[in-house]
Design an enzyme around this catalytic site. Structure first.
Site, PDB file in Angstrom:
ATOM      1  N   CYS A 164       0.810  -1.227   0.000  1.00 25.58           N
ATOM      2  CA  CYS A 164       0.000   0.000   0.000  1.00 25.58           C
ATOM      3  C   CYS A 164       0.840   1.272   0.000  1.00 25.58           C
ATOM      4  CB  CYS A 164      -0.954  -0.005   1.185  1.00 25.58           C
ATOM      5  SG  CYS A 164      -0.202  -0.470   2.751  1.00 25.58           S
ATOM      6  N   HIS A 186      -3.015   6.495   4.092  1.00 27.39           N
ATOM      7  CA  HIS A 186      -1.603   6.627   4.468  1.00 27.39           C
ATOM      8  C   HIS A 186      -1.100   7.995   3.993  1.00 27.39           C
ATOM      9  CE1 HIS A 186      -1.821   2.569   5.637  1.00 27.39           C
ATOM     10  NE2 HIS A 186      -1.008   1.998   4.797  1.00 27.39           N
TER      11      HIS A 186
END
Lengths: 340, 340, 340, 340
Positions: free
Chosen positions: B149, B241
């Site tokens: 990710c 994130h």
């Protein structure tokens, strides 16, 4: 044992509260005055403050009558200033002029040439600027400043790296809520979120260390020749700034060299000094704000994950080591050195 | 319009749930099988899953009977794998061998020489490895992987910087809880806290981009010659994130050059593609996870605070663009290119 | 001054850690044994525990070798049990049989007729059940239990209301994460959320106070005739259970009557007793978990917002007053009364 | 299909933003005016608002020029008011006098005898007060109010209980941050904490339902004869008020009776109506704010844990069903009934 009466300017804010917490049973200093904005003057401290750092205002100051930010009204040998920068800019010189030693946590005068910007373990000799300042400004008192919270935590780790020829620092900070004061950051802004910007902060982190790590050269400080790049973010943590650091050094020390340098860097022997200055943690997942911020009663910094690069993480209590404790330690140093 | 039946391996986890969310009304793909560990086999999906990403399990899959991770049992043209890496290592080849196209979000095979590691906008040509893989392994099917990710979010911004001679990247990530799956991070570990370490993550962020940004050279990828240094932390954010990036480039582009490069970097024309690939925000305090993570239905990344250095912050939805959406997009690309 | 050596069963969990924190420098008790599951036996405590309540495991116990949950292996006069209920059910009787006094925080034996369920300030006389228990079970030792965390905090306020003819209590609790132990509540479950259910909790809160407020009648306790209705929720708070209480009483006391009754209800004179048992706050917005939970070193409860009804809010530290501290206080009482 | 142009008073706050979100593509209403305090007048909405509920201000209103809170300046058939109560008290009558229909979310006029306080599913007939109000006040327009957020969520569940002879309600609310507006609750006040008090809230929750559940009797409402006791707390949740309810009823219905009554209570057929009005969850641990607040696009309420007592928990989106959506639904009802 030295004994000084002290006043606190900006006594109701978060840093003001931390000053009280640290001074209320201090062996050398005795709180005799609490000052804040005009509207609070004449009122009891305990009824004016929104006490955020424990269940209740310490008894010793609860009933103390607040006074204005006026040097004529304060009876104290020294004053600690937790004023906002714009107010500090105006008020602090008035106190210095009237003979007060002002230990200031505000940013207003930090970078002025004749004002000492000091971390006792890093550059205690810079206090020599006090004399220059008094001469130049014709003051009986003086202003002694401590750096910004993130700067202090970072610089305590940069100082021992100077021996390796520190050239460049890249740092991303993850800063706690209390650094923005109270009310400060709205809860709706930070719940389930990060704010990747703190006004004015990056400039301070990039510039203040250059003075702190610089050398006293007669009547001024020769800035250290280091390039610092900072990105400052706000995270949903109450206290404790965490900083992710990359430090590039000429002599390319090993991880072990750096660990040794950190361990060798010692706290001073002052009442507020921690036992251990830099606490090294070997666990992969430390330092963590909630677990490590109270180390050394908030006056230690904790370092972990030192890796080739050299990269590491450092954590410190922003409101204690990074603010109130920084001013207190500066004043303790000045007292011990009989500079005040 | 292409039409494929698809199975999801590891359908009950957070990424599995995101796969369902993205596929349940997909124009090309039709969910026909949900597989997970043996103990769930034969039971209704809706009763087995602890659905975390909305009020309720979509009706379309609620009553679907779960099956085992066994290629013999699955009736589907393609499979999406949200398996843990150790399980994936064992299971995915069995599916590929039996002729399934496996779009894998697991790290197990990402760095193998004959396995494409792809972000459609970055290195679509690497899908050519499928043929090499089939030949070499004698499989009818194949494994196509997407990166970690944090890597995806970072690399989407590194690709347009390659033209400036990208040499070195220093990145500190602040990663969301959902990246650790469910139950994942204990609440007592993260409330009022940051965990400055995520097992295995930094290696992925430092290595996977080298393959993604590398060049297809016959039967393998020539790794890009970039030095990446990553520090990965976990923060108390649900999804999204955030990464603080310093990118050093040979040709030393201006902030404006970089903005233009980001704007020019376009999304593809696939069903799951966002309208805008890199969203540039001019506000000082963006991107923020809570506000920006849903951009492009979670498939865009948002960039802000581009400063000299070049420094910037980038944010993306870790569970969508960084996981399920990444696999889906890879499969859409493969379908469009008639590689499957 | 009494002196007893003590063992802690279940020493690595959150309550176990609190036991260590409270006993490591206790004036009467000396830790001589730390026991946990078989897999940890023979290993150093400091290397086995995931210490969550401060920066580091206390030196005094760091190197202590852990032992199994076996009465033959433990060298101690007393044992404190922080075992999960199912393990406690099996293990605690073995210790009691072998002559150990077991102060148990587990729910397994709380409601057994011959087992004292005690809060020292509420029903110290119930310790008389020890003799009944020994006779009946033929044990040299005995089991003394303390109530569930939410029950303790609630019952400390119900006791002084008994004089007004307490008939009915409606309570909604907002309970802290540490009450679920570690790892306990997943962060993804509680961030930006409330979980309106805690398994088994409501039954305990509705039943345990009836025994605590009941009367010792020869060889058993006559249950108090009160109707308690509880709704228990989990909130995103580290420590400190907050309870919203409605208490209906026959004599219909005024708010002032209730305040006086709370003030009159005093702590005992035991080493772990707080100075003030019930702290009354007059501010509209208290008690608050973060600000008030540490009062009396976590052994006080704080009450606020007493209104006609009678309605009020009460807060206590679940892991100290509500768990480890409860067991310690019980043992201190037993020691003082020379029952052990 | 009806068509009305609408203005929003107090358009920059959290409720104002929700009005825009709900009205920007509304089938009957078209936003033609955005008003706020004088200082914003003449400026673009998109540059004045601190948009908190998504990545970006909707394009449709970004460039709209803001106007003052002045009926002379607004071109619209109806106005929605998200003004603070003190401002609403002064401003709303000026609009009503000038012929505007004012759908107000403010508390200023809710309890006035001739002002309808309406939840469309609960007391649509109370809109008849519009005529009384116009006559009495000589206005061409009128003020229609919706209740406080916590009241709406609670009352939607009390209405179907009226048939059982509802006598007494004890409720403890756990309210979300957005209910306090922006900036609202400081993050330092609520991280790892609960604030057990919301100014003015309990009075509203105790009184407004009496009017809502009361009967229209000629020119006024006969208040319902129910005793409500409320304790209102603030928790660290973004959106979604959770309420723990005890409802005592004369006919003592079973849990099943209550479930049936909830299921029978239907949404109306208006554009903003949810499909299901009260969603019943059978899981032990529902409703949860993060998972259930978006149900029915925020216009449903979710009920769970119905137990003997009768006790239950109810959750609703405070800023949608509890504020902006409440006003919109009221106006839709009035439009459909051709009262406006």
């Amino acid at each position: 044992m030295p004994h000084f009466t002290v006043g606190i300017l900006g006594a109701t804010g978060i840093v003001g509260q931390r000053f009280i917490e640290m001074l209320v049973r201090h062996p050398w200093f005795e709180i005799t005055a609490l000052a804040a904005s005009e509207t609070r003057a004449g009122k009891k401290y305990g009824e004016q403050v929104d006490w955020r750092i424990g269940p209740a205002v310490p008894e010793e100051v609860y009933n103390m009558e607040m006074i204005r930010l006026d040097p004529e009204e304060i009876k104290a040998d020294l004053v600690f200033s937790a004023l906002p920068s714009d107010v500090a800019r105006e008020v602090e010189p008035k106190f210095a002029e009237k003979g007060f030693i002002v230990a200031s946590n505000a940013s207003a005068y930090r970078m002025e040439e004749d004002v000492p910007l000091v971390i006792p373990e890093v550059n205690p000799d810079h206090l020599a600027l006090i004399e220059i300042q008094r001469e130049k400004r014709g003051w009986d008192g003086c202003i002694i400043t401590n750096p910004n919270c993130s700067t202090i935590i970072l610089t305590l780790t940069l100082k021992p790296l100077m021996q390796f020829g520190l050239k460049r620092v890249v740092v991303t900070t993850m800063q706690a809520l209390s650094g923005a004061g109270f009310p400060g950051v709205p809860s709706m802004s930070i719940l389930d979120n990060i704010i990747p910007y703190i006004s004015g902060e990056e400039g301070k982190v990039e510039n203040e260390p250059l003075k702190l790590l610089g050398e006293l050269d007669g009547d001024h400080i020769r800035m250290a020749d280091i390039d610092i790049m900072a990105t400052c973010t706000r995270v949903n943590v109450m206290d404790g700034h965490l900083e992710s650091v990359l430090a590039l050094m000429e002599s390319n020390p090993t991880v072990d060299d750096v660990k040794k340098a950190f361990k060798k860097f010692k706290a001073l022997d002052l009442p507020t000094s921690p036992e251990e200055l830099i606490i090294l943690r070997d666990e992969m997942d430390r330092p963590q704000p909630r677990l490590d911020r109270e180390e050394g009663k908030g006056m230690s910094v904790t370092v972990g994950r030192i890796r080739e690069g050299i990269r590491y993480l450092v954590l410190g209590h922003n409101a204690i080591r990074g603010a109130a404790g920084a001013s207190v330690l500066n004043m303790e140093l000045a007292a011990k050195e009989k500079l005040i």
